[in-house]
Design a protein around this motif. Structure first.
Motif, PDB file in Angstrom:
ATOM      1  N   VAL A 210      36.567 -73.914  17.443  1.00 26.18           N
ATOM      2  CA  VAL A 210      37.997 -73.852  17.124  1.00 26.18           C
ATOM      3  C   VAL A 210      38.207 -73.787  15.615  1.00 26.18           C
ATOM      4  CG1 VAL A 210      40.184 -75.092  17.277  1.00 26.18           C
ATOM      5  CG2 VAL A 210      38.646 -75.049  19.248  1.00 26.18           C
ATOM      6  N   CYS A 211      37.448 -74.557  14.870  1.00 24.62           N
ATOM      7  CA  CYS A 211      37.590 -74.546  13.412  1.00 24.62           C
ATOM      8  C   CYS A 211      37.258 -73.180  12.836  1.00 24.62           C
ATOM      9  CB  CYS A 211      36.699 -75.619  12.784  1.00 24.62           C
ATOM     10  SG  CYS A 211      37.261 -77.312  13.057  1.00 24.62           S
ATOM     11  N   ARG A 212      36.210 -72.560  13.353  1.00 26.42           N
ATOM     12  CA  ARG A 212      35.855 -71.218  12.859  1.00 26.42           C
ATOM     13  C   ARG A 212      36.989 -70.237  13.107  1.00 26.42           C
ATOM     14  NH1 ARG A 212      30.960 -72.070  15.614  1.00 26.42           N
ATOM     15  NH2 ARG A 212      31.457 -70.376  17.076  1.00 26.42           N
ATOM     16  N   ARG A 213      37.637 -70.344  14.234  1.00 29.98           N
ATOM     17  CA  ARG A 213      38.764 -69.454  14.527  1.00 29.98           C
ATOM     18  C   ARG A 213      39.933 -69.725  13.575  1.00 29.98           C
ATOM     19  NH1 ARG A 213      39.808 -66.490  18.850  1.00 29.98           N
ATOM     20  NH2 ARG A 213      38.141 -67.531  20.020  1.00 29.98           N
ATOM     21  N   LEU A 214      40.228 -70.986  13.341  1.00 32.42           N
ATOM     22  CA  LEU A 214      41.354 -71.337  12.474  1.00 32.42           C
ATOM     23  C   LEU A 214      41.108 -70.908  11.031  1.00 32.42           C
ATOM     24  CD1 LEU A 214      42.271 -74.913  13.787  1.00 32.42           C
ATOM     25  CD2 LEU A 214      43.146 -72.693  14.541  1.00 32.42           C
ATOM     26  N   MET A 215      39.849 -70.901  10.611  1.00 30.85           N
ATOM     27  CA  MET A 215      39.540 -70.530   9.234  1.00 30.85           C
ATOM     28  C   MET A 215      39.688 -69.036   8.976  1.00 30.85           C
ATOM     29  SD  MET A 215      36.417 -72.969   7.911  1.00 30.85           S
ATOM     30  CE  MET A 215      35.304 -72.630   9.279  1.00 30.85           C
ATOM     31  N   SER A 216      39.970 -68.254  10.014  1.00 30.42           N
ATOM     32  CA  SER A 216      40.243 -66.828   9.800  1.00 30.42           C
ATOM     33  C   SER A 216      41.627 -66.608   9.190  1.00 30.42           C
ATOM     34  CB  SER A 216      40.127 -66.067  11.126  1.00 30.42           C
ATOM     35  OG  SER A 216      41.149 -66.457  12.039  1.00 30.42           O
ATOM     36  N   VAL A 217      42.458 -67.638   9.167  1.00 32.02           N
ATOM     37  CA  VAL A 217      43.783 -67.553   8.552  1.00 32.02           C
ATOM     38  C   VAL A 217      43.630 -67.673   7.037  1.00 32.02           C
ATOM     39  CG1 VAL A 217      46.085 -68.582   8.430  1.00 32.02           C
ATOM     40  CG2 VAL A 217      44.822 -68.591  10.590  1.00 32.02           C
ATOM     41  N   PRO A 218      44.217 -66.787   6.246  1.00 34.74           N
ATOM     42  CA  PRO A 218      44.110 -66.889   4.782  1.00 34.74           C
ATOM     43  C   PRO A 218      44.714 -68.204   4.285  1.00 34.74           C
ATOM     44  CG  PRO A 218      45.768 -65.259   5.417  1.00 34.74           C
ATOM     45  CD  PRO A 218      45.025 -65.619   6.664  1.00 34.74           C
ATOM     46  N   GLY A 219      43.998 -68.866   3.398  1.00 33.08           N
ATOM     47  CA  GLY A 219      44.449 -70.141   2.861  1.00 33.08           C
ATOM     48  C   GLY A 219      43.913 -71.344   3.609  1.00 33.08           C
ATOM     49  N   VAL A 220      43.450 -71.153   4.830  1.00 35.96           N
ATOM     50  CA  VAL A 220      42.945 -72.260   5.652  1.00 35.96           C
ATOM     51  C   VAL A 220      41.438 -72.346   5.486  1.00 35.96           C
ATOM     52  CG1 VAL A 220      42.694 -73.174   7.995  1.00 35.96           C
ATOM     53  CG2 VAL A 220      44.817 -72.050   7.313  1.00 35.96           C
ATOM     54  N   GLY A 221      40.980 -73.445   4.882  1.00 37.76           N
ATOM     55  CA  GLY A 221      39.562 -73.665   4.687  1.00 37.76           C
ATOM     56  C   GLY A 221      39.014 -74.690   5.664  1.00 37.76           C
ATOM     57  N   PRO A 222      37.776 -75.099   5.472  1.00 35.29           N
ATOM     58  CA  PRO A 222      37.150 -76.050   6.396  1.00 35.29           C
ATOM     59  C   PRO A 222      37.878 -77.382   6.506  1.00 35.29           C
ATOM     60  CG  PRO A 222      35.510 -75.038   4.959  1.00 35.29           C
ATOM     61  CD  PRO A 222      36.846 -74.629   4.434  1.00 35.29           C
ATOM     62  N   ILE A 223      38.387 -77.907   5.387  1.00 35.17           N
ATOM     63  CA  ILE A 223      39.049 -79.209   5.413  1.00 35.17           C
ATOM     64  C   ILE A 223      40.354 -79.127   6.198  1.00 35.17           C
ATOM     65  CG2 ILE A 223      40.168 -80.960   3.982  1.00 35.17           C
ATOM     66  CD1 ILE A 223      38.063 -80.323   1.830  1.00 35.17           C
ATOM     67  N   THR A 224      41.158 -78.086   5.950  1.00 38.98           N
ATOM     68  CA  THR A 224      42.410 -77.917   6.690  1.00 38.98           C
ATOM     69  C   THR A 224      42.141 -77.689   8.167  1.00 38.98           C
ATOM     70  OG1 THR A 224      43.486 -76.973   4.734  1.00 38.98           O
ATOM     71  CG2 THR A 224      44.532 -76.575   6.859  1.00 38.98           C
ATOM     72  N   ALA A 225      41.162 -76.846   8.479  1.00 38.17           N
ATOM     73  CA  ALA A 225      40.851 -76.546   9.880  1.00 38.17           C
ATOM     74  C   ALA A 225      40.401 -77.799  10.624  1.00 38.17           C
ATOM     75  CB  ALA A 225      39.769 -75.470   9.947  1.00 38.17           C
ATOM     76  N   LEU A 226      39.525 -78.579   9.997  1.00 37.04           N
ATOM     77  CA  LEU A 226      39.033 -79.789  10.666  1.00 37.04           C
ATOM     78  C   LEU A 226      40.129 -80.845  10.763  1.00 37.04           C
ATOM     79  CD1 LEU A 226      36.584 -81.092  11.972  1.00 37.04           C
ATOM     80  CD2 LEU A 226      35.960 -82.031   9.741  1.00 37.04           C
ATOM     81  N   ALA A 227      40.973 -80.954   9.735  1.00 38.79           N
ATOM     82  CA  ALA A 227      42.078 -81.914   9.797  1.00 38.79           C
ATOM     83  C   ALA A 227      43.037 -81.561  10.928  1.00 38.79           C
ATOM     84  CB  ALA A 227      42.822 -81.949   8.463  1.00 38.79           C
ATOM     85  N   PHE A 228      43.351 -80.292  11.076  1.00 41.34           N
ATOM     86  CA  PHE A 228      44.240 -79.857  12.157  1.00 41.34           C
ATOM     87  C   PHE A 228      43.582 -80.083  13.510  1.00 41.34           C
ATOM     88  CE2 PHE A 228      46.287 -76.749  14.940  1.00 41.34           C
ATOM     89  CZ  PHE A 228      47.627 -76.937  14.636  1.00 41.34           C
ATOM     90  N   ARG A 229      42.307 -79.732  13.621  1.00 40.07           N
ATOM     91  CA  ARG A 229      41.576 -79.905  14.884  1.00 40.07           C
ATOM     92  C   ARG A 229      41.500 -81.377  15.279  1.00 40.07           C
ATOM     93  NH1 ARG A 229      39.612 -80.871  18.954  1.00 40.07           N
ATOM     94  NH2 ARG A 229      37.770 -80.016  20.006  1.00 40.07           N
ATOM     95  N   ALA A 230      41.210 -82.254  14.325  1.00 42.83           N
ATOM     96  CA  ALA A 230      41.078 -83.677  14.623  1.00 42.83           C
ATOM     97  C   ALA A 230      42.421 -84.325  14.941  1.00 42.83           C
ATOM     98  CB  ALA A 230      40.416 -84.395  13.444  1.00 42.83           C
ATOM     99  N   THR A 231      43.493 -83.835  14.339  1.00 44.09           N
ATOM    100  CA  THR A 231      44.817 -84.425  14.564  1.00 44.09           C
ATOM    101  C   THR A 231      45.399 -84.010  15.905  1.00 44.09           C
ATOM    102  OG1 THR A 231      45.251 -84.468  12.184  1.00 44.09           O
ATOM    103  CG2 THR A 231      47.160 -84.603  13.646  1.00 44.09           C
ATOM    104  N   ILE A 232      45.301 -82.748  16.243  1.00 41.88           N
ATOM    105  CA  ILE A 232      45.887 -82.249  17.494  1.00 41.88           C
ATOM    106  C   ILE A 232      45.025 -82.642  18.693  1.00 41.88           C
ATOM    107  CG2 ILE A 232      46.671 -80.196  18.723  1.00 41.88           C
ATOM    108  CD1 ILE A 232      48.314 -81.006  16.242  1.00 41.88           C
TER     109      ILE A 232
END
Length: 344
Positions: A210-232
């Motif tokens: 899921v994080c790899r998919r989210l990081m395809s969005v411009p501006g979204v890096g590993p920290i943002t992707a993992l924070a979103f994944r862990a929160t939701i």
């Protein structure tokens, strides 16, 4: 006859209250704040418990996991529980447990989703990394303050060059170097450990689908992707993707009473870690990203009309919706068609 229980959890002991469907107190007691001890005490009650409520706190996830194995435990929203507890004239653990039991009986509560253990561990990693980073900044500011007292202006060296630049500017001033050297040693240690924590985040983000998919969005890096994944935690928690923005406190708060109707700033009532990560991702998308996308174009139009600060918040809210939809539908980010683009 139906029975309901309320648990007021503290670090060492938990106050327990059991009431029947008419609100009469049937049983009260205390037990160690451990899943096994609570299960034993509730089992001795020997009554068919309909709901067992405990307020969200630092121990809740651990206790909830243990209680849910055989009991109908429910984690309830803290602010709503506190509002009900304020009706009690005296603030005691016993009275709080009574209030929680009555909340369970009346059904006046909002259930809180308890994240999986894996997501809780990921979030702890992100909190640890952010804590080290914040403390590093604090110590660096103390060093800057000491240097200014000696008439030395440090400028803006990179984090890795910070210690060397400080020593270079101080030179042979033994008084200042004696004050600063212990702080520089602490910063160097924290910088090394920050790198280790960051490396853990990067490894998890690379391995997590899921994080790899989210990081395809411009501006979204590993920290943002993992924070979103862990929160939701689970995408199916939300029926509509636009609800995620409100859940993370990125929608305006509203106060309405009679003829008064005020729409204020964003509520900031959700998870602060994920909200901050999305705000930083929005800033990166608007300021640093060079590739055209319909999201960036929309954000820049908002910035022209309302200013960059509001544009960051608006894009952060949009990002929350987009990331959830990508996760739910297993789709990639759509950049859109730039103006003047002609299809073949």
């Amino acid at each position: 006859m139906k029975y309901f229980a309320g648990l007021d959890v503290s670090l060492e002991e938990t106050a327990i209250c059991v009431v029947d469907e008419s609100g009469r107190i049937v049983k009260e007691g205390r037990a160690a704040s451990e899943p096994r001890a609570l299960c034993e005490v509730l089992g001795k009650v020997d009554l068919p418990l309909e709901r067992i409520g405990l307020e969200a706190c630092s121990l809740t996830a651990w206790l909830y996991d243990g209680l849910r194995e055989g009991l109908p435990a429910i984690c309830i929203e803290t602010r709503q529980a506190n509002a009900a507890m304020k009706t009690m004239p005296n603030k005691t653990d016993r009275n709080d447990a009574r209030a929680l039991a009555q909340i369970m009986r009346t059904g006046w509560y909002r259930q809180v989703h308890v994240k999986s253990q894996q997501c809780r561990l990921w979030r702890s990693l992100l909190v640890a990394r952010r804590t080290v980073l914040n403390e590093m900044r604090t110590i660096e500011n103390v060093v800057r303050s000491i240097l200014r007292e000696a008439g030395i202006k440090l400028g803006t060296p990179s984090r890795t060059a910070f210690g060397g630049r400080v020593r270079e500017l101080i030179g042979t001033d033994t008084v200042v170097i004696t004050l600063v050297e212990p702080l520089l040693a602490i910063v160097a240690t924290m910088l090394r450990e920050l790198g280790q924590l960051t490396k853990q985040v990067l490894n998890i983000a690379r391995q997590e689908r899921v994080c790899r998919r989210l990081m395809s969005v411009p501006g979204v890096g590993p920290i943002t992707a993992l924070a979103f994944r862990a929160t939701i935690d689970r995408s199916d928690r939300f029926r509509r993707s636009r609800d995620v923005g409100a859940h993370l406190g990125l929608t305006p708060a509203r106060y309405q009473s009679g003829e008064t109707d005020i729409q204020g700033k964003i509520s900031r009532c959700g998870d602060e870690l994920a909200r901050t990560a999305l705000y930083e991702a929005a800033h990166s998308l608007l300021v640093r990203s060079k590739k055209w996308s319909s999201l960036r174009a929309w954000g820049m139009n908002v910035a022209k009309r309302r200013g960059m600060a509001r544009a960051r918040v608006a894009v952060a809210r949009k990002l929350a919706v987009i990331l959830h939809r990508m996760w739910s539908d297993a789709t990639e980010f759509r950049f859109g068609k730039a103006p003047g683009h002609v299809s073949a």
